[in-house]
Design a protein around this motif. Sequence first.
Motif, PDB file in Angstrom:
ATOM      1  N   GLY A  25       0.816  -1.218   0.000  1.00 50.45           N
ATOM      2  CA  GLY A  25       0.000   0.000   0.000  1.00 50.45           C
ATOM      3  C   GLY A  25       0.845   1.262   0.000  1.00 50.45           C
ATOM      4  O   GLY A  25       0.524   2.234  -0.676  1.00 50.45           O
ATOM      5  N   VAL A  26       1.922   1.237   0.765  1.00 53.80           N
ATOM      6  CA  VAL A  26       2.841   2.383   0.778  1.00 53.80           C
ATOM      7  C   VAL A  26       3.455   2.570  -0.607  1.00 53.80           C
ATOM      8  O   VAL A  26       3.506   3.687  -1.141  1.00 53.80           O
ATOM      9  N   LYS A  28       2.223   1.566  -3.417  1.00 51.39           N
ATOM     10  CA  LYS A  28       1.159   1.987  -4.328  1.00 51.39           C
ATOM     11  C   LYS A  28       0.930   3.486  -4.234  1.00 51.39           C
ATOM     12  O   LYS A  28       0.755   4.170  -5.243  1.00 51.39           O
ATOM     13  N   GLY A  29       0.924   4.008  -3.019  1.00 48.73           N
ATOM     14  CA  GLY A  29       0.730   5.439  -2.837  1.00 48.73           C
ATOM     15  C   GLY A  29       1.830   6.263  -3.475  1.00 48.73           C
ATOM     16  O   GLY A  29       1.568   7.278  -4.138  1.00 48.73           O
ATOM     17  N   SER A  32       1.445   5.906  -7.343  1.00 46.04           N
ATOM     18  CA  SER A  32       0.303   6.666  -7.859  1.00 46.04           C
ATOM     19  C   SER A  32       0.592   8.162  -7.881  1.00 46.04           C
ATOM     20  O   SER A  32       0.279   8.852  -8.859  1.00 46.04           O
ATOM     21  N   THR A  33       1.184   8.656  -6.818  1.00 44.47           N
ATOM     22  CA  THR A  33       1.488  10.085  -6.750  1.00 44.47           C
ATOM     23  C   THR A  33       2.537  10.471  -7.786  1.00 44.47           C
ATOM     24  O   THR A  33       2.400  11.484  -8.480  1.00 44.47           O
ATOM     25  N   ASN A  56       5.552  11.396   3.394  1.00 44.52           N
ATOM     26  CA  ASN A  56       4.535  10.353   3.297  1.00 44.52           C
ATOM     27  C   ASN A  56       5.182   8.974   3.162  1.00 44.52           C
ATOM     28  O   ASN A  56       4.788   8.023   3.842  1.00 44.52           O
ATOM     29  N   THR A  57       6.163   8.863   2.315  1.00 43.06           N
ATOM     30  CA  THR A  57       6.854   7.589   2.111  1.00 43.06           C
ATOM     31  C   THR A  57       7.594   7.160   3.369  1.00 43.06           C
ATOM     32  O   THR A  57       7.523   5.995   3.775  1.00 43.06           O
ATOM     33  N   GLY A  60       5.118   5.929   5.977  1.00 43.91           N
ATOM     34  CA  GLY A  60       4.602   4.605   5.627  1.00 43.91           C
ATOM     35  C   GLY A  60       5.618   3.511   5.863  1.00 43.91           C
ATOM     36  O   GLY A  60       5.298   2.429   6.375  1.00 43.91           O
TER      37      GLY A  60
END
Length: 87
Positions: A25-26, A28-29, A32-33, A56-57, A60
């Motif tokens: 999920g991390v 993926k975020g 995506s960004t 953010n990374t 996570g």
Amino acid sequence: MGIVLNYTMFLCTIVNSALTTTIVGVLKGVGSTTLGFVFLGGVQVHALNVTGLVINTAGGLWYSYAKYQQKKSKPPKLTSDVEAHRK
């Protein structure tokens, strides 16, 4: 692309543990960004944007590492074959 990413997260949850799903999920975020910056345009890449993505990374990854350490410190739970296949 969002449908494919969510479907792979669903498959990851079925096949793997929750920790693996968290790590994916991390990633993926971040993916995506980053792809949004590159392909969608309309957003100029500034130091503030990159800093937010890095924070953010890092958050996570830190959370995933903390969960990994927590899982590693617990004794393994013994389950029967029937219970293992229900999950």
